[in-house]
Design an enzyme around this catalytic site. Structure first.
Site, PDB file in Angstrom:
ATOM      1  NE  ARG A   7      -2.977   0.550   3.421  1.00 35.21           N
ATOM      2  CZ  ARG A   7      -2.116   0.546   4.526  1.00 35.21           C
ATOM      3  NH1 ARG A   7      -1.338   1.897   4.540  1.00 35.21           N
ATOM      4  NH2 ARG A   7      -2.118  -0.283   5.280  1.00 35.21           N
ATOM      5  CE1 TYR A  13     -16.453  10.861 -15.909  1.00 36.15           C
ATOM      6  CE2 TYR A  13     -15.978  11.134 -13.745  1.00 36.15           C
ATOM      7  CZ  TYR A  13     -16.351  10.233 -14.876  1.00 36.15           C
ATOM      8  OH  TYR A  13     -16.573   8.880 -14.666  1.00 36.15           O
ATOM      9  CE  LYS A  49     -12.288   7.751 -18.283  1.00 34.94           C
ATOM     10  NZ  LYS A  49     -12.751   8.969 -17.902  1.00 34.94           N
ATOM     11  CG  ASP A  70      -9.653  15.934 -15.341  1.00 38.70           C
ATOM     12  OD1 ASP A  70      -8.872  15.479 -16.137  1.00 38.70           O
ATOM     13  OD2 ASP A  70     -10.648  15.732 -14.659  1.00 38.70           O
TER      14      ASP A  70
HETATM   15  C1  LIG Z   1     -13.503   9.441 -16.557  1.00 37.46           C
HETATM   16  C2  LIG Z   1     -12.692  10.849 -16.020  1.00 37.46           C
HETATM   17  C3  LIG Z   1     -12.687  10.980 -14.713  1.00 37.46           C
HETATM   18  C4  LIG Z   1     -12.571   9.799 -13.705  1.00 37.46           C
HETATM   19  O1  LIG Z   1     -11.875   8.858 -13.685  1.00 37.46           O
HETATM   20  P1  LIG Z   1     -12.156   7.525 -13.477  1.00 37.46           P
HETATM   21  O2  LIG Z   1     -11.000   6.653 -13.839  1.00 37.46           O
HETATM   22  O3  LIG Z   1     -13.409   6.878 -14.022  1.00 37.46           O
HETATM   23  O4  LIG Z   1     -12.554   7.532 -11.918  1.00 37.46           O
HETATM   24  C5  LIG Z   1     -12.153  12.440 -14.212  1.00 37.46           C
HETATM   25  N1  LIG Z   1     -11.873  13.192 -15.257  1.00 37.46           N
HETATM   26  C6  LIG Z   1     -12.307  13.158 -16.632  1.00 37.46           C
HETATM   27  C7  LIG Z   1     -12.075  14.266 -17.503  1.00 37.46           C
HETATM   28  C8  LIG Z   1     -12.834  11.845 -17.179  1.00 37.46           C
HETATM   29  O5  LIG Z   1     -13.039  11.799 -18.278  1.00 37.46           O
END
Ligand SMILES: *Cc1c(COP(=O)(O)O)cnc(C)c1O
Length: 401
Positions: free
Chosen positions: A71, A124, A221, A196
């Site tokens: 962890r 998001y 992604k 982000d």
């Molecule tokens: C998918 C996404 C998230 C969240 O991520 P997860 O891996 O699904 O928890 C945050 N920001 C953006 C822009 C996203 O597309």
């Protein structure tokens, strides 16, 4: 718009954080090599999956290489974390079980009850839900601003504003925020700027170099890129903030497991070539959509008519693979297009090699209904994959006709 490699910020010069004096390397080189030294015991050129929870100690406290419990740290995760830091030009990278686990760790590190955050009006859906439904119960205050307008962000700042959160390009409306301008606004109030960077990936955009303090990723992604792993990441330049985040990562436990870390690393090695093709295919799709009589509006930062086009061209080296559009006939028509697509798979998520289509209002952004982040009902979102462009165009044509 076909000029996907308008390389205005991409000097291609980076160094790995652990050896800043090392010769400067290009992005693609770092993607393949940063943190990825050959395994000391076998020479394996790919970091092994250290599927292990604990480590033999040579006498009490005698750790080999600093590992005591997975962890706290695991060698496969370390390899990914060093790679992430190098790709974003940061000093510390941290890998999590999901993008939202990374976001949760960040907000519990930066904020205490009574603190305030400015969040964007296009983001998001899960990020919005984290603030509105979870953080709020712990006394965190938030306000929504149109982050494409730095003055609108400034107007929402309060005495206890600790962070300004932006997503650029944003999800699902592909809004563009001037990172350098909003960094100045946030820093003027003693707040940190969080970006982000999921939609752009570090190949197309590097927020830390533009003044951001923290980069957030859903590595699920483009970084992973193959729709086979869920993961998240944070990258920072300030070593003290890096230590605080690492403390919380260990104290709260939302870490990326060894196999997931390995999958994300494997994806990252081809990030550059994938992003180039995503962008080329998206440009073709946008060309088709803008000329189609049933499409009323197309959202893509590569379009010269996009309000954020100039800023995107300045702070990105390409415009990415995400495209949204509105169709004539309202919500029912938009849902019908999603249902009719065949090569574009109907599904949530984005950034994989395969093309996806979805209806944000009923799918990814259903949790934002009734809020300032609600999206148009006739909106369709595409994650343009790296299949043959002609096949993608033919599929969209039959779905729209
Ligand atoms: C998918 C996404 C998230 C969240 O991520 P997860 O891996 O699904 O928890 C945050 N920001 C953006 C822009 C996203 O597309």
């Amino acid at each position: 718009m076909s000029e996907q490699r308008d390389n205005s910020n991409g000097s291609g010069a980076y160094s790995t954080p652990e050896s800043p004096q090392q010769e400067q390397r290009g992005f693609e080189t770092l993607a393949i090599h940063a943190g990825q030294a050959a395994d000391k015991s076998t020479g394996a050129v790919v970091p092994p999956i250290h599927q292990v929870s604990t480590y033999k100690q040579d006498g009490v406290g005698g750790l080999r290489g600093g590992y005591e419990y997975s962890r706290s740290a695991n060698p496969t995760r370390t390899a990914l974390e060093e790679n992430l830091a190098a790709l974003e030009g940061g000093r510390r990278g941290l890998a999590f079980a999901s993008g939202l686990a990374a976001e949760d760790c960040l907000l519990r590190t930066l904020l205490t009850p009574g603190d305030h955050v400015v969040i964007p009006d296009d983001a998001y859906g899960g990020t919005f839900r984290l603030f509105a439904r979870v953080a709020e119960r712990w006394g965190v205050q938030w306000s929504v601003a149109d982050s494409s307008d730095p003055a609108a962000v400034r107007a929402k700042l309060r005495e206890r504003t600790k962070a300004v959160w932006v997503e650029t390009p944003s999800n699902p409306l592909l809004g563009v925020t001037d990172i350098a301008a909003v960094a100045e606004v946030a820093h003027g109030a003693g707040a940190r700027l969080v970006v982000d960077n999921t939609f752009a990936s570090p190949y197309l955009q590097q927020p830390l170099a533009l003044g951001a303090d923290v980069v957030v990723h859903s590595t699920t992604k483009y970084m992973g890129g193959h729709s086979d792993v869920v993961g998240g990441a944070l990258v920072v330049t300030d070593p003290a903030l890096g230590d605080e985040l690492a403390f919380h990562q260990n104290a709260m436990g939302g870490i990326a497991g060894p196999f997931d870390s390995w999958l994300v690393m494997r994806g990252i090695k081809t990030l550059g070539v994938r992003m180039d093709r995503h962008g080329e295919n998206a440009a073709r799709v946008v060309q088709l959509l803008t000329a189609h009589p049933k499409v009323t509006e197309v959202f893509y930062p590569g379009l010269p008519t996009h309000p954020g086009h100039e800023i995107a061209a300045k702070q990105m080296r390409g415009f990415g693979g995400m495209v949204s559009f509105r169709v004539e006939g309202g919500e029912e028509a938009a849902v019908r297009v999603c249902d009719r697509a065949r090569l574009f798979t109907l599904g949530e998520s984005l950034g994989g090699v395969e093309s996806l289509i979805e209806h944000p209002g009923r799918m990814t952004h259903a949790s934002a209904a009734g809020s300032a982040l609600e999206v148009p009902a006739d909106l369709v979102r595409l994650s343009v994959g790296i299949e043959s462009a002609d096949d993608l165009l033919a599929d969209l044509t039959q779905a729209l006709d």
